[in-house]
Motif scaffolding. Structure first.
Motif, short mmCIF file in Angstrom:
data_model
loop_
_atom_site.label_atom_id
_atom_site.label_comp_id
_atom_site.label_asym_id
_atom_site.label_seq_id
_atom_site.Cartn_x
_atom_site.Cartn_y
_atom_site.Cartn_z
N LEU A 70 -4.07 7.29 -1.16
CA LEU A 70 -3.89 5.81 -0.69
C LEU A 70 -2.52 5.24 -1.60
O LEU A 70 -1.67 4.52 -1.01
CB LEU A 70 -5.08 5.08 -0.50
CG LEU A 70 -6.15 5.20 0.25
CD1 LEU A 70 -7.11 4.18 -0.01
CD2 LEU A 70 -5.67 4.91 1.73
N GLY A 71 -2.68 5.67 -2.70
CA GLY A 71 -1.65 5.00 -3.68
C GLY A 71 -2.11 4.80 -4.97
O GLY A 71 -2.66 5.54 -5.89
N ASN A 98 -5.11 9.66 -6.24
CA ASN A 98 -4.44 8.28 -6.68
C ASN A 98 -4.12 7.89 -8.07
O ASN A 98 -4.89 8.36 -8.90
CB ASN A 98 -5.62 7.07 -6.03
CG ASN A 98 -5.83 7.13 -4.54
OD1 ASN A 98 -4.91 7.14 -3.81
ND2 ASN A 98 -6.79 7.67 -4.17
N LYS A 145 -0.32 -6.46 -5.22
CA LYS A 145 -0.70 -5.44 -4.15
C LYS A 145 -1.17 -4.16 -4.70
O LYS A 145 -0.57 -3.41 -5.32
CB LYS A 145 0.54 -5.21 -3.28
CG LYS A 145 0.29 -4.61 -1.96
CD LYS A 145 1.26 -4.42 -0.77
CE LYS A 145 0.88 -3.51 0.31
NZ LYS A 145 0.20 -2.49 0.00
N ASP A 147 -3.38 -0.64 -3.18
CA ASP A 147 -3.72 0.13 -1.82
C ASP A 147 -5.22 0.55 -1.55
O ASP A 147 -5.67 0.69 -0.36
CB ASP A 147 -3.16 1.57 -1.90
CG ASP A 147 -1.60 1.31 -2.33
OD1 ASP A 147 -0.87 1.02 -1.37
OD2 ASP A 147 -1.03 1.68 -3.28
N LYS A 148 -6.08 -0.04 -2.63
CA LYS A 148 -7.63 0.12 -2.63
C LYS A 148 -8.12 -0.65 -3.89
O LYS A 148 -7.68 -0.67 -4.92
CB LYS A 148 -8.07 1.40 -2.63
CG LYS A 148 -9.53 1.66 -2.30
CD LYS A 148 -9.93 1.70 -0.87
CE LYS A 148 -11.18 2.19 -0.67
NZ LYS A 148 -11.55 2.26 0.90
N HIS A 168 -3.00 -9.17 1.39
CA HIS A 168 -2.19 -7.81 1.63
C HIS A 168 -2.81 -6.81 2.23
O HIS A 168 -2.20 -5.49 2.44
CB HIS A 168 -1.96 -6.93 -0.14
CG HIS A 168 -1.51 -8.10 -1.15
ND1 HIS A 168 -0.23 -8.50 -0.79
CD2 HIS A 168 -2.08 -8.58 -1.97
CE1 HIS A 168 0.00 -9.20 -2.35
NE2 HIS A 168 -1.05 -9.44 -2.74
N THR A 170 -5.26 -5.09 2.08
CA THR A 170 -5.94 -4.02 1.07
C THR A 170 -7.33 -3.79 1.59
O THR A 170 -8.20 -4.70 1.44
CB THR A 170 -5.67 -4.45 -0.06
OG1 THR A 170 -4.45 -4.67 -0.57
CG2 THR A 170 -6.34 -3.39 -1.23
#
Length: 233
Positions: A70-71, A98, A145, A147-148, A168, A170
């Motif tokens: 996801l990032g 991640n 922000k 991603d999780k 965001h 998220t």
């Protein structure tokens, strides 16, 4: 990290919570090592393409699900298991490829300081960061922000985390405390059940999200338990 610093981890948790080292060995160190080994063992299977069924139209095509990281994940831990509830989500984040920002609980300050010192020694500093602090630091983190977001704690803060994440879009994982019932079946051994209930309730001085809060049972069990108690007086 877990093996080489087992004594330091147990000492930090004992200073923060007064918890005996034998409990930390079982419910933190052993649990974390087992989860790490599980991830290593199954990583190949978790990451390989998952082929799916296809219709006649797509016969000549290869159709499969390919999972990607996801990032950057934000992991906000809790004070009652200050090491475990930060590292367990981190294991999943690493296994999925991640990066992560870790926010240990400021209430368990010795454990938080230990995490802040250990993580840079064992993990890539460009990929994994630890942010210590209280409400102000957490609020600032939630403005960013991610991603999780993985949060462990109470419902009130859970709502704040979810509101911040919604700005965001998220995705979040909220591990929140609540009321945990225990059902005692009619064929249960009452002595064994009572011993296990007391053990589960007293584990970590009762500060566990799945500690039993109340019992559900039939009238038969209620009567049997009542007579058992009277018989011991």
């Amino acid at each position: 990290m877990i093996r080489e610093n087992a004594d330091e981890i147990a000492d930090a948790i004992q200073k923060d919570l007064g918890r005996c080292k034998s409990e930390t060995a079982v419910f933190d160190l052993d649990l974390l090592e087992a989860d790490i080994n599980e991830a290593i063992k199954n990583l190949h299977y978790w990451t390989k393409p998952e082929y799916v069924t296809k219709s006649l139209m797509y016969t000549v095509m290869s159709c499969y699900v390919h999972r990607e990281p996801l990032g950057v994940a934000l992991i906000i831990g809790a004070w009652n298991y200050p090491i475990q509830l930060v590292v367990l989500p981190l294991i999943g984040a690493i296994a999925a490829g991640n990066c992560a920002v870790l926010k240990p609980s400021e209430i368990s300050k010795n454990s938080a300081e230990l995490i802040a010192n250990l993580i840079p020694k064992y993990l890539d500093n460009e990929c994994f960061k630890v942010v210590c602090g209280g409400v102000d630091e957490t609020t600032e983190l939630l403005e960013q922000k991610f991603d999780k977001i993985f949060y462990t704690g109470n419902n009130t803060v859970g709502k704040i985390v979810m509101t911040a994440a919604a700005k965001h879009l998220t995705p979040v994982v909220l591990e929140l405390g609540g009321k945990c019932p225990v059902y005692v079946a009619d064929d249960a051994d009452l002595k064994i059940s009572a011993n296990r209930l007391v053990w589960a309730k007293m584990l970590n001085c009762g500060q566990t999200c799945v500690a039993p809060d109340f019992i559900l049972c039939s009238d038969k069990i209620q009567v049997s338990a009542f007579h058992a108690v009277l018989g011991t007086v």
